[in-house]
Design a protein around this motif. Structure first.
Motif, PDB file in Angstrom:
ATOM      1  N   LYS A 123       0.836  -1.205   0.000  1.00 34.06           N
ATOM      2  CA  LYS A 123       0.000   0.000   0.000  1.00 34.06           C
ATOM      3  C   LYS A 123       0.867   1.250   0.000  1.00 34.06           C
ATOM      4  O   LYS A 123       0.581   2.214  -0.726  1.00 34.06           O
ATOM      5  CB  LYS A 123      -0.916  -0.011   1.224  1.00 34.06           C
ATOM      6  CG  LYS A 123      -1.990  -1.083   1.178  1.00 34.06           C
ATOM      7  CD  LYS A 123      -2.832  -1.071   2.459  1.00 34.06           C
ATOM      8  CE  LYS A 123      -3.894  -2.166   2.413  1.00 34.06           C
ATOM      9  NZ  LYS A 123      -4.700  -2.216   3.667  1.00 34.06           N
ATOM     10  N   GLN A 124       1.919   1.233   0.793  1.00 32.79           N
ATOM     11  CA  GLN A 124       2.819   2.381   0.829  1.00 32.79           C
ATOM     12  C   GLN A 124       3.512   2.587  -0.516  1.00 32.79           C
ATOM     13  O   GLN A 124       3.607   3.713  -1.020  1.00 32.79           O
ATOM     14  CB  GLN A 124       3.873   2.192   1.922  1.00 32.79           C
ATOM     15  CG  GLN A 124       3.385   2.445   3.330  1.00 32.79           C
ATOM     16  CD  GLN A 124       4.542   2.562   4.308  1.00 32.79           C
ATOM     17  OE1 GLN A 124       5.717   2.476   3.929  1.00 32.79           O
ATOM     18  NE2 GLN A 124       4.224   2.757   5.572  1.00 32.79           N
ATOM     19  N   TYR A 125       3.991   1.494  -1.088  1.00 36.17           N
ATOM     20  CA  TYR A 125       4.707   1.588  -2.359  1.00 36.17           C
ATOM     21  C   TYR A 125       3.788   2.112  -3.455  1.00 36.17           C
ATOM     22  O   TYR A 125       4.164   2.988  -4.243  1.00 36.17           O
ATOM     23  CB  TYR A 125       5.261   0.216  -2.745  1.00 36.17           C
ATOM     24  CG  TYR A 125       6.095   0.244  -4.007  1.00 36.17           C
ATOM     25  CD1 TYR A 125       7.469   0.439  -3.946  1.00 36.17           C
ATOM     26  CD2 TYR A 125       5.505   0.071  -5.258  1.00 36.17           C
ATOM     27  CE1 TYR A 125       8.232   0.472  -5.095  1.00 36.17           C
ATOM     28  CE2 TYR A 125       6.263   0.107  -6.417  1.00 36.17           C
ATOM     29  CZ  TYR A 125       7.628   0.308  -6.328  1.00 36.17           C
ATOM     30  OH  TYR A 125       8.379   0.355  -7.482  1.00 36.17           O
ATOM     31  N   ALA A 126       2.577   1.582  -3.524  1.00 40.07           N
ATOM     32  CA  ALA A 126       1.630   2.009  -4.554  1.00 40.07           C
ATOM     33  C   ALA A 126       1.252   3.476  -4.378  1.00 40.07           C
ATOM     34  O   ALA A 126       1.106   4.210  -5.371  1.00 40.07           O
ATOM     35  CB  ALA A 126       0.385   1.128  -4.518  1.00 40.07           C
ATOM     36  N   ALA A 127       1.103   3.919  -3.139  1.00 38.19           N
ATOM     37  CA  ALA A 127       0.758   5.316  -2.898  1.00 38.19           C
ATOM     38  C   ALA A 127       1.883   6.245  -3.341  1.00 38.19           C
ATOM     39  O   ALA A 127       1.634   7.350  -3.837  1.00 38.19           O
ATOM     40  CB  ALA A 127       0.462   5.523  -1.410  1.00 38.19           C
ATOM     41  N   ALA A 128       3.134   5.796  -3.205  1.00 38.89           N
ATOM     42  CA  ALA A 128       4.279   6.635  -3.562  1.00 38.89           C
ATOM     43  C   ALA A 128       4.590   6.600  -5.055  1.00 38.89           C
ATOM     44  O   ALA A 128       5.070   7.587  -5.615  1.00 38.89           O
ATOM     45  CB  ALA A 128       5.515   6.202  -2.763  1.00 38.89           C
ATOM     46  N   HIS A 129       4.307   5.472  -5.728  1.00 32.83           N
ATOM     47  CA  HIS A 129       4.711   5.301  -7.121  1.00 32.83           C
ATOM     48  C   HIS A 129       3.557   5.326  -8.114  1.00 32.83           C
ATOM     49  O   HIS A 129       3.778   5.389  -9.324  1.00 32.83           O
ATOM     50  CB  HIS A 129       5.485   3.987  -7.286  1.00 32.83           C
ATOM     51  CG  HIS A 129       6.785   3.960  -6.565  1.00 32.83           C
ATOM     52  ND1 HIS A 129       6.887   3.716  -5.210  1.00 32.83           N
ATOM     53  CD2 HIS A 129       8.065   4.155  -7.003  1.00 32.83           C
ATOM     54  CE1 HIS A 129       8.165   3.762  -4.845  1.00 32.83           C
ATOM     55  NE2 HIS A 129       8.892   4.022  -5.900  1.00 32.83           N
ATOM     56  N   GLY A 130       2.343   5.219  -7.629  1.00 34.82           N
ATOM     57  CA  GLY A 130       1.201   5.217  -8.541  1.00 34.82           C
ATOM     58  C   GLY A 130       0.898   3.870  -9.143  1.00 34.82           C
ATOM     59  O   GLY A 130       0.060   3.756 -10.039  1.00 34.82           O
ATOM     60  N   HIS A 131       1.548   2.826  -8.665  1.00 36.12           N
ATOM     61  CA  HIS A 131       1.318   1.464  -9.155  1.00 36.12           C
ATOM     62  C   HIS A 131       1.959   0.492  -8.176  1.00 36.12           C
ATOM     63  O   HIS A 131       2.785   0.890  -7.337  1.00 36.12           O
ATOM     64  CB  HIS A 131       1.923   1.272 -10.548  1.00 36.12           C
ATOM     65  CG  HIS A 131       3.428   1.436 -10.568  1.00 36.12           C
ATOM     66  ND1 HIS A 131       4.304   0.416 -10.223  1.00 36.12           N
ATOM     67  CD2 HIS A 131       4.202   2.508 -10.862  1.00 36.12           C
ATOM     68  CE1 HIS A 131       5.547   0.849 -10.318  1.00 36.12           C
ATOM     69  NE2 HIS A 131       5.526   2.121 -10.703  1.00 36.12           N
ATOM     70  N   PHE A 132       1.573  -0.769  -8.290  1.00 40.97           N
ATOM     71  CA  PHE A 132       2.249  -1.805  -7.515  1.00 40.97           C
ATOM     72  C   PHE A 132       2.837  -2.826  -8.481  1.00 40.97           C
ATOM     73  O   PHE A 132       2.371  -3.947  -8.622  1.00 40.97           O
ATOM     74  CB  PHE A 132       1.299  -2.490  -6.529  1.00 40.97           C
ATOM     75  CG  PHE A 132       1.999  -3.505  -5.658  1.00 40.97           C
ATOM     76  CD1 PHE A 132       3.090  -3.149  -4.906  1.00 40.97           C
ATOM     77  CD2 PHE A 132       1.573  -4.825  -5.628  1.00 40.97           C
ATOM     78  CE1 PHE A 132       3.761  -4.077  -4.124  1.00 40.97           C
ATOM     79  CE2 PHE A 132       2.228  -5.764  -4.854  1.00 40.97           C
ATOM     80  CZ  PHE A 132       3.324  -5.383  -4.098  1.00 40.97           C
ATOM     81  N   LEU A 133       3.896  -2.394  -9.146  1.00 38.74           N
ATOM     82  CA  LEU A 133       4.624  -3.231 -10.105  1.00 38.74           C
ATOM     83  C   LEU A 133       6.129  -3.049  -9.877  1.00 38.74           C
ATOM     84  O   LEU A 133       6.868  -2.687 -10.787  1.00 38.74           O
ATOM     85  CB  LEU A 133       4.246  -2.850 -11.543  1.00 38.74           C
ATOM     86  CG  LEU A 133       2.780  -3.073 -11.913  1.00 38.74           C
ATOM     87  CD1 LEU A 133       2.390  -2.197 -13.082  1.00 38.74           C
ATOM     88  CD2 LEU A 133       2.523  -4.539 -12.232  1.00 38.74           C
ATOM     89  N   PRO A 134       6.599  -3.294  -8.656  1.00 38.23           N
ATOM     90  CA  PRO A 134       8.001  -3.036  -8.350  1.00 38.23           C
ATOM     91  C   PRO A 134       8.924  -4.047  -9.027  1.00 38.23           C
ATOM     92  O   PRO A 134       8.578  -5.227  -9.156  1.00 38.23           O
ATOM     93  CB  PRO A 134       8.064  -3.184  -6.829  1.00 38.23           C
ATOM     94  CG  PRO A 134       6.975  -4.166  -6.509  1.00 38.23           C
ATOM     95  CD  PRO A 134       5.886  -3.879  -7.510  1.00 38.23           C
TER      96      PRO A 134
END
Length: 391
Positions: free
Chosen positions: A111-122
């Protein structure tokens, strides 16, 4: 002693009686333990790994409670957690399952990553807040795809070999709520580029068409867009539809596509690069990794509509490989230029006089022993250019 624990021990200050009672009862004095207390109305103690207690919690504000609960869980699994402390945690509804806790921790980071990057595809190598979220996401995608394959087998009336490793529907729903495109049917990198390009356009930006024009999160969007346009036939129909309808990307026309270079063109291109290097340096002792940049005309570059910048020629590799000739052939092929033209062209550059030359890798040549591989390449260059090339 930690600052949080020291704050609790200042009894001269006003403190919540429940906090003090819990602190004394659990005898948690060391800085690693602090104390715990449920401040929410949750029926279970499932603290996200990233949770830091709010400053409003007084003496324990700013404490990494999520990491601490993870430490207690590991101690419980290893059998090193004191029975009394374990009992107190169970009263608070502690979740002891490592798998459930790991999932909850990963979900919080997602959730944190998606909020910061606009996606969850790290990317797989990504870490976020000390958590290897890239590997976690990769494993989650594998589990989701396993579940998808099992579902397809059931729909086809076939037996499912094993349900082990398949993601539950509830967990898929949790990740879908974060990013509906987190587990695409195609390459994850493609989806990440697409989301970055789409977010860029949605934010008011213009879709780039030049390499290096727009770089977002380390990804060159212009290069990616061009790769889609010129590699349109390699995309799935659904990918083509997505690009056409969301980004207005269309396949490159025939007039835009590079003309396939002939062997004659390649020889002329490399020879031009050699002449340019010789004119600048006065020799042809070119390092193997050297690349020469040419400002070429359309006919030489092989591009329709003009060249978009300098043409890069791997001159060092070409010379080191025997001027583009294959040492495995027993006869000099009729390509690029005649047998007589090649030595004359190179001799002109190297300042030597070459009137006749035998194919250096020909077994029928009386003046040159039969050689193979890199040695043949080096001999070819020595004969063609009138210079020694050190191995």
């Amino acid at each position: 002693m930690s600052g949080a624990a020291a704050g609790v021990l200042r009894f001269s200050e006003e403190r919540d009686p429940a906090v003090l009672a819990e602190f004394v009862r659990l005898r948690v004095i060391d800085p690693e333990g602090a104390y715990w207390r449920r401040e929410t109305g949750n029926t279970v103690l499932r603290v996200p790994y990233t949770l830091v207690t709010p400053e409003g919690w007084g003496g324990v504000g700013g404490y990494p409670l999520g990491q601490w609960t993870a430490d207690q869980r590991r101690a419980y699994t290893a059998g090193t957690l004191e029975a009394g402390r374990g009992a107190e945690l169970e009263k608070l509804g502690m979740v002891w399952s490592e798998q459930d806790a790991a999932w909850a921790d990963g979900l919080a980071i997602a959730k944190q990553y998606a909020a910061a990057h606009g996606h969850f595809l790290p990317p797989t190598t990504t870490t976020w807040e000390g958590h290897p979220i890239g590997v976690w996401a990769k494993n989650a995608r594998a589990a989701a795809r396993r579940a998808r394959e099992n579902e397809e087998l059931r729909a086809a009336g076939r037996a499912v070999p094993s349900a082990a490793g398949a993601m539950t529907e509830s967990r898929q729903d949790e990740l879908d709520a974060i990013d509906p495109g987190w587990c695409p049917a195609w390459d994850t990198a493609w989806q990440r580029y697409y989301r970055l390009a789409h977010n860029h356009v949605q934010a008011g930006g213009t879709l780039p068409t030049v390499d290096g024009d727009v770089v977002v999160q380390g990804e060159d969007l212009g290069r990616w867009v061009n790769a889609q346009r010129f590699g349109w036939e390699q995309l799935l129909p659904v990918q083509q539809w997505i690009l056409e309808n969301t980004l207005k990307v269309t396949p490159a026309g025939e007039e835009e596509r590079p003309v396939k270079r002939t062997q004659d063109t390649m020889w002329a291109l490399n020879l031009t690069a050699a002449r340019q290097f010789h004119a600048r340096e006065g020799h042809l002792k070119v390092p193997r990794k050297h690349a020469e940049q040419l400002e070429t005309e359309d006919t030489l570059s092989g591009r329709q509509g003009g060249a978009d910048g300098p043409m890069v020629v791997k001159l060092g590799t070409w010379l080191d490989n025997g001027l583009g000739s294959s040492p495995s052939r027993s006869a000099y092929p009729e390509r690029h230029c005649s047998r007589e033209e090649r030595p004359d062209a190179c001799a002109h550059l190297s300042g030597t006089s070459v009137t006749r030359i035998e194919t250096p890798w020909s077994t029928s040549s009386p003046s040159v022993p039969a050689v193979r591989g890199r040695a043949a390449h080096g001999m070819a260059c020595a004969l063609f250019l009138g210079k020694e090339r050190a191995e």
